[in-house]
Design a protein around this motif. Structure first.
Motif, PDB file in Angstrom:
ATOM      1  N   ALA A 134       0.819  -1.226  -0.018  1.00 33.24           N
ATOM      2  CA  ALA A 134       0.169   0.112   0.028  1.00 33.24           C
ATOM      3  C   ALA A 134       0.963   1.250  -0.029  1.00 33.24           C
ATOM      4  N   TYR A 135       1.954   1.276   0.933  1.00 39.69           N
ATOM      5  CA  TYR A 135       2.834   2.384   0.728  1.00 39.69           C
ATOM      6  C   TYR A 135       3.304   2.764  -0.628  1.00 39.69           C
ATOM      7  N   GLY A 136       3.819   1.480  -1.353  1.00 42.10           N
ATOM      8  CA  GLY A 136       4.402   1.644  -2.510  1.00 42.10           C
ATOM      9  C   GLY A 136       3.278   2.142  -3.584  1.00 42.10           C
ATOM     10  N   SER A 137       2.192   1.799  -3.322  1.00 40.17           N
ATOM     11  CA  SER A 137       1.118   2.219  -4.255  1.00 40.17           C
ATOM     12  C   SER A 137       1.002   3.886  -4.033  1.00 40.17           C
ATOM     13  N   HIS A 138       0.781   4.244  -2.883  1.00 41.17           N
ATOM     14  CA  HIS A 138       0.507   5.454  -2.308  1.00 41.17           C
ATOM     15  C   HIS A 138       1.341   6.553  -1.838  1.00 41.17           C
ATOM     16  N   GLY A 139       2.504   6.205  -1.342  1.00 46.04           N
ATOM     17  CA  GLY A 139       3.414   7.161  -0.675  1.00 46.04           C
ATOM     18  C   GLY A 139       4.766   6.978  -1.247  1.00 46.04           C
ATOM     19  N   LEU A 140       5.240   6.105  -1.929  1.00 44.38           N
ATOM     20  CA  LEU A 140       6.699   5.590  -2.430  1.00 44.38           C
ATOM     21  C   LEU A 140       7.026   6.671  -3.486  1.00 44.38           C
ATOM     22  N   ARG A 141       6.426   7.299  -4.601  1.00 47.54           N
ATOM     23  CA  ARG A 141       6.555   7.835  -5.306  1.00 47.54           C
ATOM     24  C   ARG A 141       7.309   9.305  -5.246  1.00 47.54           C
ATOM     25  N   PRO A 142       6.716  10.145  -4.376  1.00 50.46           N
ATOM     26  CA  PRO A 142       7.444  11.369  -3.950  1.00 50.46           C
ATOM     27  C   PRO A 142       8.856  11.125  -3.313  1.00 50.46           C
ATOM     28  N   ARG A 143       8.904  10.128  -2.296  1.00 49.15           N
ATOM     29  CA  ARG A 143       9.949   9.757  -1.671  1.00 49.15           C
ATOM     30  C   ARG A 143      11.137   9.540  -2.609  1.00 49.15           C
ATOM     31  N   VAL A 144      10.845   8.662  -3.485  1.00 49.47           N
ATOM     32  CA  VAL A 144      11.866   8.321  -4.449  1.00 49.47           C
ATOM     33  C   VAL A 144      11.930   8.929  -5.640  1.00 49.47           C
ATOM     34  N   GLU A 145      11.363  10.054  -6.031  1.00 47.02           N
ATOM     35  CA  GLU A 145      11.318  11.080  -6.942  1.00 47.02           C
ATOM     36  C   GLU A 145      10.871  10.688  -8.058  1.00 47.02           C
ATOM     37  N   ASN A 146       9.943   9.707  -7.959  1.00 40.86           N
ATOM     38  CA  ASN A 146       9.545   9.230  -9.303  1.00 40.86           C
ATOM     39  C   ASN A 146      10.649   8.337 -10.162  1.00 40.86           C
ATOM     40  N   ASP A 147      11.575   7.581  -9.439  1.00 45.95           N
ATOM     41  CA  ASP A 147      12.572   6.787 -10.020  1.00 45.95           C
ATOM     42  C   ASP A 147      12.153   5.298 -10.219  1.00 45.95           C
ATOM     43  N   GLU A 148      11.761   5.185 -11.642  1.00 49.22           N
ATOM     44  CA  GLU A 148      10.920   3.927 -11.904  1.00 49.22           C
ATOM     45  C   GLU A 148      11.871   2.704 -11.434  1.00 49.22           C
ATOM     46  N   TYR A 149      13.225   2.720 -11.590  1.00 47.17           N
ATOM     47  CA  TYR A 149      14.043   1.676 -10.999  1.00 47.17           C
ATOM     48  C   TYR A 149      13.779   1.361  -9.542  1.00 47.17           C
ATOM     49  N   ARG A 150      13.719   2.181  -8.816  1.00 44.72           N
ATOM     50  CA  ARG A 150      13.555   2.280  -7.213  1.00 44.72           C
ATOM     51  C   ARG A 150      12.341   1.748  -7.054  1.00 44.72           C
ATOM     52  N   ILE A 151      11.116   2.275  -7.790  1.00 45.04           N
ATOM     53  CA  ILE A 151       9.834   1.571  -7.682  1.00 45.04           C
ATOM     54  C   ILE A 151       9.635   0.453  -8.005  1.00 45.04           C
ATOM     55  N   GLY A 152      10.452   0.084  -8.885  1.00 46.83           N
ATOM     56  CA  GLY A 152      10.398  -1.671  -9.511  1.00 46.83           C
ATOM     57  C   GLY A 152      10.968  -2.333  -8.332  1.00 46.83           C
ATOM     58  N   LEU A 153      12.134  -1.948  -7.689  1.00 47.07           N
ATOM     59  CA  LEU A 153      12.815  -2.712  -6.640  1.00 47.07           C
ATOM     60  C   LEU A 153      11.685  -2.852  -5.692  1.00 47.07           C
ATOM     61  N   TRP A 154      10.944  -1.803  -5.222  1.00 44.69           N
ATOM     62  CA  TRP A 154       9.990  -2.005  -4.207  1.00 44.69           C
ATOM     63  C   TRP A 154       8.890  -2.865  -4.438  1.00 44.69           C
ATOM     64  N   ASN A 155       8.354  -2.790  -5.682  1.00 49.47           N
ATOM     65  CA  ASN A 155       7.426  -3.841  -6.297  1.00 49.47           C
ATOM     66  C   ASN A 155       7.833  -5.181  -6.346  1.00 49.47           C
ATOM     67  N   THR A 156       9.173  -5.511  -6.893  1.00 54.53           N
ATOM     68  CA  THR A 156       9.721  -6.692  -6.690  1.00 54.53           C
ATOM     69  C   THR A 156       9.866  -7.183  -5.367  1.00 54.53           C
ATOM     70  N   ALA A 157      10.295  -6.189  -4.284  1.00 56.62           N
ATOM     71  CA  ALA A 157      10.157  -6.824  -2.942  1.00 56.62           C
ATOM     72  C   ALA A 157       9.027  -7.508  -2.455  1.00 56.62           C
ATOM     73  N   VAL A 158       8.023  -6.435  -2.680  1.00 58.89           N
ATOM     74  CA  VAL A 158       6.576  -6.916  -2.188  1.00 58.89           C
ATOM     75  C   VAL A 158       5.985  -8.060  -2.921  1.00 58.89           C
ATOM     76  N   GLN A 159       6.238  -8.370  -4.266  1.00 54.28           N
ATOM     77  CA  GLN A 159       5.921  -9.524  -4.899  1.00 54.28           C
ATOM     78  C   GLN A 159       6.335 -10.751  -4.067  1.00 54.28           C
ATOM     79  N   TYR A 160       7.617 -10.831  -3.955  1.00 49.76           N
ATOM     80  CA  TYR A 160       8.587 -11.647  -3.213  1.00 49.76           C
ATOM     81  C   TYR A 160       8.199 -12.117  -2.061  1.00 49.76           C
TER      82      TYR A 160
END
Length: 120
Positions: free
Chosen positions: A26-52
């Motif tokens: 939920a944090y990845g969907s709603h609060g992460l983007r501003p924190r990581v400055e819309n860095d798609e690589y870092r967002i992808g890392l987060w999503n992979t972590a949640v999935q695994y």
């Protein structure tokens, strides 16, 4: 293994990992983007972590419920913490902890070993 390490313990750990996975997703969907400055690589890392985390947590819960290998349950738990945990840290603080990236391969190996241990 120590007598306090039981299937019930892994069931509780799995429930905590599941709840935290939902919260982190939920944090990845709603609060992460501003924190990581819309860095798609870092967002992808987060999503992979949640999935695994979520997939392997479901396996941990199933194994604990079925009374399967305590070693397998332990490997899955440690693998989730190392693999997903290192990806969360890298997504949030990519330069602060440069050595944390070394945990992901070990965590992945533990996940693979956990699945194999459950098969035996």
């Amino acid at each position: 293994m120590a007598s306090f390490i039981t299937h019930g313990l892994f069931w509780r750990v799995g429930c905590i990992l599941g709840a935290s996975g939902v919260g982190l997703g939920a944090y990845g969907s709603h609060g992460l983007r501003p924190r990581v400055e819309n860095d798609e690589y870092r967002i992808g890392l987060w999503n992979t972590a949640v999935q695994y985390q979520m997939i392997n947590t479901l396996a941990l819960l199933a194994a604990a419920n079925a009374g399967r290998s305590l070693v397998g349950c332990g490997l899955l738990t440690t693998g989730i913490l190392f693999f997903s945990g290192s990806l969360y840290i890298r997504a949030l603080e990519p330069n602060k902890y440069p050595n944390v990236r070394r945990l992901a391969p070990g965590g992945g190996i533990m996940l693979i070993a956990g699945w194999l241990a459950l098969a035996l």
